[in-house]
Design a protein around this motif. Structure first.
Motif, PDB file in Angstrom:
ATOM      1  N   CYS A  59      86.884  24.985 -34.896  1.00  0.00           N
ATOM      2  CA  CYS A  59      85.534  25.473 -34.516  1.00  0.00           C
ATOM      3  C   CYS A  59      86.064  27.044 -34.004  1.00  0.00           C
ATOM      4  N   THR A  60      85.291  28.100 -34.429  1.00  0.00           N
ATOM      5  CA  THR A  60      85.556  29.648 -34.277  1.00  0.00           C
ATOM      6  C   THR A  60      84.769  30.021 -32.944  1.00  0.00           C
ATOM      7  N   ASP A  61      83.658  29.185 -32.719  1.00  0.00           N
ATOM      8  CA  ASP A  61      82.733  29.604 -31.494  1.00  0.00           C
ATOM      9  C   ASP A  61      83.064  29.743 -30.097  1.00  0.00           C
ATOM     10  N   ILE A  62      82.970  30.898 -29.433  1.00  0.00           N
ATOM     11  CA  ILE A  62      83.607  31.339 -28.256  1.00  0.00           C
ATOM     12  C   ILE A  62      82.981  30.313 -27.161  1.00  0.00           C
ATOM     13  N   VAL A  63      83.996  29.710 -26.338  1.00  0.00           N
ATOM     14  CA  VAL A  63      83.637  28.709 -25.337  1.00  0.00           C
ATOM     15  C   VAL A  63      83.193  29.619 -24.151  1.00  0.00           C
ATOM     16  N   PRO A  64      82.160  29.094 -23.554  1.00  0.00           N
ATOM     17  CA  PRO A  64      81.537  29.443 -22.265  1.00  0.00           C
ATOM     18  C   PRO A  64      82.522  29.666 -21.132  1.00  0.00           C
ATOM     19  N   MET A  65      82.433  30.568 -20.376  1.00  0.00           N
ATOM     20  CA  MET A  65      83.448  30.869 -19.211  1.00  0.00           C
ATOM     21  C   MET A  65      83.422  29.710 -18.169  1.00  0.00           C
ATOM     22  N   ASN A  66      82.568  28.627 -18.024  1.00  0.00           N
ATOM     23  CA  ASN A  66      82.969  27.691 -17.174  1.00  0.00           C
ATOM     24  C   ASN A  66      83.583  26.718 -17.964  1.00  0.00           C
ATOM     25  N   ILE A  67      83.730  26.556 -19.040  1.00  0.00           N
ATOM     26  CA  ILE A  67      84.587  25.618 -19.747  1.00  0.00           C
ATOM     27  C   ILE A  67      85.837  26.083 -19.879  1.00  0.00           C
ATOM     28  N   VAL A  68      86.122  27.523 -20.143  1.00  0.00           N
ATOM     29  CA  VAL A  68      87.348  28.273 -20.259  1.00  0.00           C
ATOM     30  C   VAL A  68      88.166  27.899 -18.965  1.00  0.00           C
ATOM     31  N   GLY A  69      87.346  28.081 -17.866  1.00  0.00           N
ATOM     32  CA  GLY A  69      88.097  27.718 -16.682  1.00  0.00           C
ATOM     33  C   GLY A  69      88.396  26.413 -16.261  1.00  0.00           C
ATOM     34  N   ALA A  70      87.630  25.253 -16.704  1.00  0.00           N
ATOM     35  CA  ALA A  70      88.225  24.034 -16.571  1.00  0.00           C
ATOM     36  C   ALA A  70      89.255  23.664 -17.625  1.00  0.00           C
ATOM     37  N   GLY A  81      93.616  35.426 -23.454  1.00  0.00           N
ATOM     38  CA  GLY A  81      93.256  35.516 -24.683  1.00  0.00           C
ATOM     39  C   GLY A  81      93.399  36.809 -25.428  1.00  0.00           C
ATOM     40  N   GLU A  82      93.041  36.954 -26.598  1.00  0.00           N
ATOM     41  CA  GLU A  82      93.014  38.213 -27.488  1.00  0.00           C
ATOM     42  C   GLU A  82      91.839  38.892 -27.128  1.00  0.00           C
ATOM     43  N   GLY A  83      91.999  40.059 -27.099  1.00  0.00           N
ATOM     44  CA  GLY A  83      90.652  41.017 -26.728  1.00  0.00           C
ATOM     45  C   GLY A  83      90.758  41.175 -25.466  1.00  0.00           C
ATOM     46  N   PRO A  84      89.580  42.312 -25.312  1.00  0.00           N
ATOM     47  CA  PRO A  84      89.384  42.541 -23.810  1.00  0.00           C
ATOM     48  C   PRO A  84      88.939  41.639 -22.810  1.00  0.00           C
ATOM     49  N   LEU A  85      88.102  40.844 -23.327  1.00  0.00           N
ATOM     50  CA  LEU A  85      87.353  39.669 -22.316  1.00  0.00           C
ATOM     51  C   LEU A  85      88.107  38.319 -22.100  1.00  0.00           C
ATOM     52  N   ASP A  86      89.250  38.516 -22.885  1.00  0.00           N
ATOM     53  CA  ASP A  86      89.991  37.043 -22.763  1.00  0.00           C
ATOM     54  C   ASP A  86      88.969  35.784 -23.250  1.00  0.00           C
ATOM     55  N   GLN A  87      88.396  36.065 -24.128  1.00  0.00           N
ATOM     56  CA  GLN A  87      87.719  34.866 -24.866  1.00  0.00           C
ATOM     57  C   GLN A  87      88.607  33.694 -25.496  1.00  0.00           C
ATOM     58  N   MET A  88      88.041  32.543 -25.214  1.00  0.00           N
ATOM     59  CA  MET A  88      88.608  31.448 -25.643  1.00  0.00           C
ATOM     60  C   MET A  88      87.774  30.668 -26.896  1.00  0.00           C
ATOM     61  N   THR A  89      88.209  30.403 -27.891  1.00  0.00           N
ATOM     62  CA  THR A  89      87.590  29.673 -29.092  1.00  0.00           C
ATOM     63  C   THR A  89      87.596  28.065 -28.639  1.00  0.00           C
TER      64      THR A  89
END
Length: 127
Positions: A59-70, A81-89
């Protein structure tokens, strides 16, 4: 059992699968002394959390930040993460959670249901 879950569409998960991922993550958080793998339910079916994480591996969708933290609070090394916002898929999060489930199952001496079903499918395809 994985075919009981909604499929990805061009790398995108339907909302129901994203919600199951969230529920599986919460079930993992509550998994203390039980030897058996936690479960979630989908359309009346009982699904081990490892199947949910496996279903989200691509799945290539971006994970919401609250889940990233969990997810990242369980890591032993800092995650960037890659990119300026440290997004996680969801793919990255699912792979991390699959490893954590596998480690817990091995520590408890319990079978990894995803691995067992994958081996069974391989055996059937050889026959």
């Amino acid at each position: 059992m994985m075919n009981a879950l909604p499929p990805l569409h061009n790398g995108h998960a339907p909302f129901t699968l994203q919600q199951l991922f969230r529920e599986a993550l919460y079930a993992f958080e509550e998994w203390d002394s039980e030897l058996t793998e936690p479960i979630v339910t989908h359309e009346g079916r009982i699904i081990p959390i490892s199947f949910v994480f496996e279903a989200m591996r691509e799945c290539t969708d971006i994970v919401p930040m609250n889940i990233v933290g969990a997810v990242t609070e369980r890591l032993t090394k800092p995650w960037e993460g890659e990119g300026p916002l440290d997004q996680m898929t969801f793919s990255t999060a699912a792979r991390v959670m699959r490893v954590l489930v596998r480690k817990r199952l091995l520590a408890n001496g319990t079978a990894d249901l995803v691995a067992v079903s994958a081996h069974a499918a391989e055996d059937q395809s050889r026959d």
